[in-house]
Design a protein around this motif. Structure first.
Motif, PDB file in Angstrom:
ATOM      1  N   UNK A  84      16.583  14.799  19.626  1.00 18.64           N
ATOM      2  CA  UNK A  84      16.565  16.266  19.530  1.00 18.64           C
ATOM      3  C   UNK A  84      17.425  16.749  18.374  1.00 18.64           C
ATOM      4  N   UNK A  85      18.524  16.040  18.113  1.00 14.94           N
ATOM      5  CA  UNK A  85      19.403  16.456  17.023  1.00 14.94           C
ATOM      6  C   UNK A  85      18.770  16.260  15.653  1.00 14.94           C
ATOM      7  N   UNK A  94      10.094  22.158  15.828  1.00 17.58           N
ATOM      8  CA  UNK A  94       9.601  20.791  15.968  1.00 17.58           C
ATOM      9  C   UNK A  94       9.730  20.292  17.398  1.00 17.58           C
ATOM     10  N   UNK A  95      10.724  20.790  18.123  1.00 17.61           N
ATOM     11  CA  UNK A  95      10.886  20.398  19.517  1.00 17.61           C
ATOM     12  C   UNK A  95       9.679  20.823  20.343  1.00 17.61           C
ATOM     13  N   UNK A 100       5.892  13.277  21.471  1.00 17.68           N
ATOM     14  CA  UNK A 100       6.355  12.137  20.678  1.00 17.68           C
ATOM     15  C   UNK A 100       7.732  11.657  21.121  1.00 17.68           C
ATOM     16  N   UNK A 101       8.591  12.599  21.529  1.00 17.40           N
ATOM     17  CA  UNK A 101       9.916  12.203  22.026  1.00 17.40           C
ATOM     18  C   UNK A 101       9.768  11.340  23.275  1.00 17.40           C
ATOM     19  N   UNK A 146      10.903  23.256  25.927  1.00 14.78           N
ATOM     20  CA  UNK A 146      12.321  23.629  25.788  1.00 14.78           C
ATOM     21  C   UNK A 146      12.561  25.080  26.205  1.00 14.78           C
ATOM     22  N   UNK A 147      13.770  25.336  26.708  1.00 13.08           N
ATOM     23  CA  UNK A 147      14.152  26.691  27.114  1.00 13.08           C
ATOM     24  C   UNK A 147      15.372  27.131  26.316  1.00 13.08           C
ATOM     25  N   UNK A 148      15.152  27.811  25.188  1.00 12.10           N
ATOM     26  CA  UNK A 148      16.286  28.291  24.393  1.00 12.10           C
ATOM     27  C   UNK A 148      16.948  29.485  25.063  1.00 12.10           C
TER      28      UNK A 148
END
Length: 314
Positions: free
Chosen positions: A140-141, A147-148, A154-155, A182-184
């Protein structure tokens, strides 16, 4: 004799003691048998230790074991299990988000794998989750927030591929790693929504401009094609008129002898002028026609002069 034995306290005590011992022996026998018989449920394996040493693996079904000397050390589920984990990760563009992911795994159904799961690593499931979570944070970094969203599958595949070999060493097979959306934070989410809305408006404006351009180009092409066809029509019309003039001139020359080009042209102009006036009157589309006062005299005079000149020449 019998009544006297009943009245004998010692005899009664012996009978009671015998009965109590019989019941106790039966109870101990049932308890011993119960300890000997081990029933293993489906999709489960038991690891048996003999005097503290791993001895064998019992699969589902009924088994006989030596009581007191052996014990069930581990009960291992062979069904596919799921662990849901929420991790705090940091993206490449310094955004901290909560990332929820799911690990699907199962212990391999073989004696060696079950023994490895039970003894090779302490708490192998926790170890697997720990290593998978560390790799997810690392991957993730290296990605931006956008992209996330696009590369989260893919991750999961990358984590699954990297951790599969080590997990297999302690008897675990990774079935899948699923990364959820993801939850920003709320502020970041609001900014992203604004960005998407602006992009949508920009795309809509571009599409509308393109549609207008296509319509204008189409109209221009249609107008150009119309003018081209109109010009071709006029050209064809003039060509036909010229062809008619040529044929008429040839008829006049052949019928009236040696007429000069000037006489032929003058006579044809007079005839066309007369035909024009007659056609305009017949169509009924005009309410007023302006005609020279000496038109009939001019036409008649020119025609007679031409004929007289022709006869004189003959």
């Amino acid at each position: 004799m019998y009544s006297s034995s009943l009245n004998d306290p010692d005899h009664v005590m012996n009978v009671l003691t015998h009965e109590i011992l019989t019941v106790a022996l039966l109870f101990l026998l049932a308890f011993f048998i119960r300890k000997m018989v081990v029933i293993v449920p489906g999709q489960t394996a038991y690891v048996i230790e003999f005097l503290g040493k791993p001895q064998r693996v019992l699969s589902s079904g009924m088994h006989i074991c030596m009581p007191f000397l052996t014990r069930i050390a581990h009960k291992v589920s062979l069904s596919q299990e799921q662990r849901e984990v929420t991790s705090e990760v940091k993206t490449k563009d310094d955004v901290f988000i909560s990332l929820r992911w799911v690990l699907l795994y199962a212990v391999q159904n073989s004696d060696e794998s079950i023994m490895n799961y039970a003894y090779k690593v302490e708490e192998p499931t926790k170890r697997l989750i720990f290593k998978a979570e560390n790799e997810i944070r690392q991957l993730s970094s290296e990605m931006t927030l956008d992209e996330m969203y696009s590369k989260r599958d893919g991750i999961g595949n990358r984590v699954m591929g990297d951790q599969a070999a080590e997990a297999k060493e302690y008897g675990v097979q990774i079935v899948g790693v699923t990364i959820e959306q993801p939850k920003p934070p709320a502020a970041i989410q609001e900014a992203m929504n604004g960005k998407l809305a602006a992009k949508a408006r920009k795309d809509a404006a571009a599409m509308e401009a393109e549609a207008t351009r296509i319509r204008i180009v189409g109209e221009a092409k249609a107008d150009a094609e119309s003018k081209k066809l109109q010009g071709e029509g006029i050209a064809n019309e003039r060509k036909a008129i010229a062809e008619g003039f040529r044929e008429a001139a040839e008829l006049l020359r052949s019928g009236m002898g040696d007429l000069s080009e000037k006489d032929v042209v003058a006579m044809m102009l007079a005839i066309n002028q007369t035909d024009m006036v007659v056609n305009a009157a017949r169509t009924g589309r005009t309410s007023t026609i302006f005609v020279p006062t000496d038109m009939s005299q001019m036409t008649l005079g020119q025609t007679l002069s031409t004929l007289q000149a022709s006869e004189a020449a003959n």
